[in-house]
Scaffold this active site. Sequence first.
Site, PDB file in Angstrom:
ATOM      1  N   GLU A 154       0.829  -1.224   0.000  1.00 43.44           N
ATOM      2  CA  GLU A 154       0.000   0.000   0.000  1.00 43.44           C
ATOM      3  C   GLU A 154       0.858   1.267   0.000  1.00 43.44           C
ATOM      4  OE1 GLU A 154      -2.702  -0.271   3.322  1.00 43.44           O
ATOM      5  OE2 GLU A 154      -4.127  -1.441   2.154  1.00 43.44           O
ATOM      6  N   GLU A 306      -6.393  -8.206   0.118  1.00 44.94           N
ATOM      7  CA  GLU A 306      -6.744  -8.182   1.543  1.00 44.94           C
ATOM      8  C   GLU A 306      -8.208  -7.845   1.706  1.00 44.94           C
ATOM      9  OE1 GLU A 306      -4.601  -5.343   3.856  1.00 44.94           O
ATOM     10  OE2 GLU A 306      -2.663  -5.877   3.009  1.00 44.94           O
TER      11      GLU A 306
END
Length: 656
Positions: A154, A306
């Site tokens: 991320e 995720e």
Amino acid sequence: MRPTLAAAGRGRILFGGDYNPEQWPEETWQDDVRLMKDARVNSVTLGVFSWSKLEPEPGAREFGWLDRLMDLMHEGGIGVVLATPTASPPPWMGRLHPDTLPRDADGRTEVWGGRQHFSHSSATYRRYAAAITEDLAARYGTHPALTMWHINNEYCTFDYGDEAAAAFRRWLREKYRTLDALNSAWGTAFWSQGYDTWDGILPPRHAHYLKNPAQVLDFRRFTSDMLLECFTAERDIVRRHTPHTPVTSNFMPLWIGQDAWRWAEQEDVVSVDLYPDPRDPLGGQRGALVQDLTRSQARGPWMLMEQAAGPVNWRGVNHPKSRGLNRLWSLQAVARGADAVCYFQWRQSRQGAEKFHSGMVSHAGEHGRTYQEVRQLGHELARIGSSVTGSQIVSDVAILHDWHSWWAGAHEGRLSAEVDLPEVLTAWHRALWEAHLATDFAHPEHDLSGYRLVVVPQLYLLTDAAVDNLLRYVHGGGTLVCGFLTGVADEDDRVRPGGMDARLRELFGIRTLHEWWPLEAGETVECEGFRGTLWSEEIEAEPGVARTVPYRGGELDGLPAVLHNGRAWYVSTLPEPEALRELLASVAEGAGVRPVLAGLPDGVEAVRRGELLFLLNHGREPVTVEVPGDHRELLGGEKVTGSLTLGRYGVAVLRS
Ligand code: GAL
């Protein structure tokens, strides 16, 4: 040809998640493998935050524990998505090399003790990141458990420090070549900001009052590019060792910091992390939006890297998922193109900042509901994998979205802080979702000719090339619906004469855009047949050109709220949800776009993926759905003729 997700999945839906075994004694690892096999887990992501374990002091390497894990996974038949650990440098790095730490706009240094405390522009950070990546790739590139590379995690940092400032200047010189060009693009005649030397240019640090919008815009572009450089540097190292192993880095959903269209082109597999709020009545639709966006960036199957099996721990109040919701949202991702369904994380942590964030195995262990539901899902995904993977979704509708426009439109000097682009996008996507219209996303400069309907919720900034593209699309027979505040600025964030690109005004039949009239939070404006929210505009239509739906009452009484000129529509407010749905459904029908399935009950989502029809009940009450013809339901194996009943959060996957 670059390797794809299919190379990692080999006909199976990848199922598993982030696995952080270094947090556990090694005895637990055997138990992990037992439970993973029991739940049909076939993929784990190792090493995302393992830098200090792998390199406990500068230049040291501790690979023994990872060797044992890679072997253990291989023996268990579980593939490994191996991460470079570069999202969280060890404490020694910041201590010995303060130049690796980022500074925020107020000059504060972000230190170790959390994560993501690295400066994208730091040569020292990049050197250490390259070295550990090189050694990981050399050591595990030929390991039979390796299926994919996961770079960093991320990417989301900003840096306003001195090394970033120098890099920003280099980036600007490359872009503008001359100071005159920069001064012109940034409009520095305003407030005496003209630059006489490149060295005088800074990142948009803390300032007394509003910052220069073009400078802020370029700094966002620069930041996205710097992070991308960090990604491609590591990607190129692992590719050199393993040219046939796909590479990804996980996006945050609809995150403002990265130009995800550009990034996606640099990845072999596009992956995203998705955490809708289980209590949000629109959670299913918000998830669908991110899934449609990610699939469009991937131009095919994508990876849900995720999600949470239960609660997250970063909202004000964090709710678990009701029974069945994890299954519903996971199968929704598959319906909308995911060939991988993974979680953060495998086993819920007992220590650290995320010990209350759920895992696939919760604190309740294998007898807990969370694991039991995960296990059931794993078995179901294994059952449908070969019928689903690799197949495509065909959409006749595209929503346009662009990060540069988002960045420019979000400047602090805008007319209304109530206008939040993600919420505007959500409102328009919701209208299409509730009308059961299959929808892609596209960039405003992409080829749009394959779509019957193109929807622009808001593109405040449009390049000349994007305007050309929209005109070409409509002149070529396409139908275009644009929301308010579209086409206002050019690519330097300079307002176009007349407040909207002249060619677009002509397209919509707008003679004069006199004023923008933003609305307060919760305020509505009457329009004929519906209410508008958020925004309104004082528009004078070109007489005899466009058909219009007028505002009623108030300041704008009688002026057009909606203009309709041939196949081009302009909507100068945000209609309330039902009205926007009806508007888009009727325009779509006129453009020859059919819903996925007619006559669906409220709250039921239908998606066609390849040969399969997915039906998903987002409600808590059972519903009956008409499905003409004979089908086989793949999750349960039953025959379905004419209709079927979906229980609370029920899902059916039909093959005709
Ligand atoms: C993601 C992140 C994970 C974990 C998760 C919690 O943003 O990649 O490492 O922190 O959020 O929801």
